[in-house]
Design a protein around this motif. Structure first.
Motif, short mmCIF file in Angstrom:
data_model
loop_
_atom_site.label_atom_id
_atom_site.label_comp_id
_atom_site.label_asym_id
_atom_site.label_seq_id
_atom_site.Cartn_x
_atom_site.Cartn_y
_atom_site.Cartn_z
N LYS A 128 -5.03 6.06 9.44
CA LYS A 128 -3.91 6.73 8.76
C LYS A 128 -4.56 8.14 8.08
O LYS A 128 -3.85 9.23 8.43
CB LYS A 128 -3.39 6.01 7.64
CG LYS A 128 -2.19 6.73 6.82
CD LYS A 128 -1.64 5.97 6.00
CE LYS A 128 -0.57 6.56 5.29
NZ LYS A 128 0.71 6.97 6.04
N TYR A 171 0.71 -1.34 -0.11
CA TYR A 171 0.00 -0.09 0.01
C TYR A 171 0.76 1.04 -0.02
O TYR A 171 0.67 2.33 -0.53
CB TYR A 171 -0.96 0.00 1.23
CG TYR A 171 -2.07 -0.93 1.35
CD1 TYR A 171 -2.27 -1.74 0.03
CD2 TYR A 171 -2.80 -1.37 2.35
CE1 TYR A 171 -3.30 -2.69 0.12
CE2 TYR A 171 -3.77 -2.22 2.22
CZ TYR A 171 -4.08 -3.01 1.13
OH TYR A 171 -4.95 -3.86 1.10
N THR A 172 2.08 1.25 0.71
CA THR A 172 3.14 2.28 0.81
C THR A 172 3.36 2.70 -0.69
O THR A 172 3.58 3.79 -1.10
CB THR A 172 4.33 2.06 1.51
OG1 THR A 172 3.54 1.63 2.73
CG2 THR A 172 5.30 3.35 1.74
N SER A 205 -4.01 3.02 -8.50
CA SER A 205 -3.70 2.77 -7.25
C SER A 205 -4.97 1.87 -6.72
O SER A 205 -4.69 0.70 -6.12
CB SER A 205 -3.72 4.03 -6.31
OG SER A 205 -3.49 3.65 -5.06
N ALA A 221 -4.52 7.75 -9.36
CA ALA A 221 -5.81 7.24 -8.44
C ALA A 221 -6.32 5.89 -8.99
O ALA A 221 -6.54 4.86 -8.26
CB ALA A 221 -6.70 8.44 -8.42
N HIS A 279 -5.10 -1.94 -5.48
CA HIS A 279 -5.33 -2.27 -4.17
C HIS A 279 -6.25 -3.50 -4.24
O HIS A 279 -6.26 -4.45 -3.27
CB HIS A 279 -6.09 -1.21 -3.49
CG HIS A 279 -5.20 -0.29 -2.71
ND1 HIS A 279 -4.31 0.78 -3.36
CD2 HIS A 279 -4.77 -0.03 -1.64
CE1 HIS A 279 -3.70 1.35 -2.59
NE2 HIS A 279 -4.01 0.77 -1.49
N TYR A 306 -6.27 2.57 6.80
CA TYR A 306 -6.38 3.65 5.89
C TYR A 306 -7.26 4.60 6.91
O TYR A 306 -7.01 6.07 6.92
CB TYR A 306 -7.06 3.53 4.71
CG TYR A 306 -6.15 3.36 3.38
CD1 TYR A 306 -4.96 4.02 2.99
CD2 TYR A 306 -5.92 2.10 3.06
CE1 TYR A 306 -4.17 3.96 2.31
CE2 TYR A 306 -5.05 1.60 1.98
CZ TYR A 306 -4.23 2.79 1.75
OH TYR A 306 -3.12 2.44 0.74
N ARG A 319 0.31 4.30 -3.06
CA ARG A 319 -0.29 5.52 -2.79
C ARG A 319 0.75 6.50 -3.68
O ARG A 319 0.11 7.63 -3.98
CB ARG A 319 0.08 6.04 -1.51
CG ARG A 319 -0.76 5.31 -0.21
CD ARG A 319 -0.85 5.98 0.80
NE ARG A 319 0.12 5.99 1.51
CZ ARG A 319 0.54 4.95 2.48
NH1 ARG A 319 -0.08 3.89 2.78
NH2 ARG A 319 1.92 5.20 3.14
N ARG A 320 1.76 6.17 -4.22
CA ARG A 320 2.65 6.99 -5.18
C ARG A 320 1.99 6.96 -6.62
O ARG A 320 2.46 7.60 -7.37
CB ARG A 320 4.12 6.70 -5.25
CG ARG A 320 4.61 6.61 -3.83
CD ARG A 320 6.02 6.66 -3.78
NE ARG A 320 6.52 6.50 -2.34
CZ ARG A 320 6.94 5.21 -1.88
NH1 ARG A 320 6.74 4.15 -2.46
NH2 ARG A 320 7.63 5.33 -0.70
#
Length: 353
Positions: free
Chosen positions: A135, A63-64, A74, A71, A78, A132, A67-68
């Motif tokens: 976070k 996931y780290t 990503s 959208a 996921h 999430y 996130r880069r």
């Protein structure tokens, strides 16, 4: 604000507690009501929980990196990762259970596959949502803290700027007055005025501009400023400073009144050959009232606030230090002179409480 080390500790605390809760709930709701013997379902539960624990660590690392990405990419990654992790966890749970029963290669039925995979997907999706959610909450809290800190620093900088905003004409006039006294060989007066000027500048530069001082200290430094001006104007200037005994231990912003007295002197002396300035401190209910008045020409009724930096400086400092809790009003006294009234909340010095 929760710092990086604290965030890491919080993650591990939630990770351990979450999977411990998963193990307890699985034992109470699934394993104990079932028909599996203790020697099988307890070791299997431990392996099941450990596998889920490490799979979520693997997901966290993925996931780290996700996130880069953009959208759309990503979100797709996921979903694919969740499906792959659910299938992996399901296969591990099934084959580890069959290993305990001695039938390692027992195939899964479609019913078992759908049921177990759905349970794995639900658990991992719940973990992802919790991960999430926490976070995002922590990131938003950190951003709010940084914004508040930036606003606080800007407010401090503005207050310092306003406190250090001494009128350069005051310095020039004081130095010129000292030079004049020396030329006239009034050395004693010149030395006295120079000492007063040094005291005033030392106080202005080395006193914390954000700290509040007592009314008694404010009167003392205001009197030093008045003594400097008295050396210039001699008998043409008279300043009366009075305060109720209960006001001396109250707190107020430092050097708040010097610009107002200087403003009264600047505009009042131009109208008459001499001027009287009165500064009065009173306590009314839960407010400290300060009044600075003179016997000059007073404010112009059409534009009473267009007098430059002195009143503006004072008003801005009050608004920053006492938001919506202070009041500054301008008007003319009965004798025609200008009057500036200030009202601030009562605040007693610590050593007097």
């Amino acid at each position: 604000m929760i710092k990086i080390d604290s965030k890491r500790q919080l993650f591990w605390l939630c990770q351990y507690c979450g999977w411990l809760a998963y193990a307890l709930l699985t034992e109470l709701m699934i394993k104990m009501p079932g028909q599996e013997p203790w020697v099988i379902h307890l070791p299997h539960l431990v392996l099941d929980t450990c596998c889920g624990f490490f799979i979520t660590l693997w997901l966290r690392k993925l996931y780290t990196g996700f996130r880069r990405k953009a959208a759309g990419v990503s979100i797709s990654m996921h979903i694919i990762s969740l499906l792959a992790a659910s299938l992996l966890w399901t296969q591990f749970k099934w084959h580890s259970l069959q290993w305990f029963y001695g039938t390692l290669w027992q195939p899964m039925t479609w019913f078992d596959f759908g049921t177990w995979t759905s349970a794995s997907m639900t658990m991992l999706a719940t973990w992802t949502a919790g991960y999430y959610g926490i976070k995002i909450y922590l990131d938003n809290a950190e951003q709010r803290h940084q914004a508040a800190e930036a606003l606080h620093l800007a407010k401090e900088s503005q207050l310092k700027m306003l406190r250090y905003q001494l009128n350069p004409h005051f310095m020039f006039n004081s130095i010129n007055a000292i030079c004049t006294l020396i030329l006239k060989q009034h050395n004693a007066n010149a030395v006295a005025m120079l000492e007063k000027l040094c005291d005033f500048l030392r106080y202005s530069l080395y006193t914390d501009p954000l700290a509040k001082i007592t009314v008694q200290d404010e009167i003392a430094i205001l009197q030093t400023y008045v003594d400097i001006e008295q050396c210039r104007f001699q008998s043409e200037l008279k300043v009366l400073i009075t305060a109720e005994p209960s006001c001396y231990a109250l707190l107020m912003p430092s050097l708040l009144l010097q610009p107002l007295v200087e403003n009264a002197l600047k505009h009042g002396m131009g109208q008459k050959n001499s001027i009287i300035i009165a500064v009065n401190f009173t306590q009314v209910a839960d407010k400290l009232h300060i009044c600075v008045s003179d016997n000059g020409a007073g404010f112009e009724p059409s534009a009473p606030t267009s007098l430059g930096i002195g009143i503006k400086n004072c008003h801005e400092r009050l608004q920053l230090i006492y938001p919506a809790a202070s009041q500054l009003t301008l008007g003319n006294s009965e004798n025609g002179g200008a009057r500036v009234s200030i009202s601030i909340p009562l605040e007693l010095a610590e050593n007097k409480r």
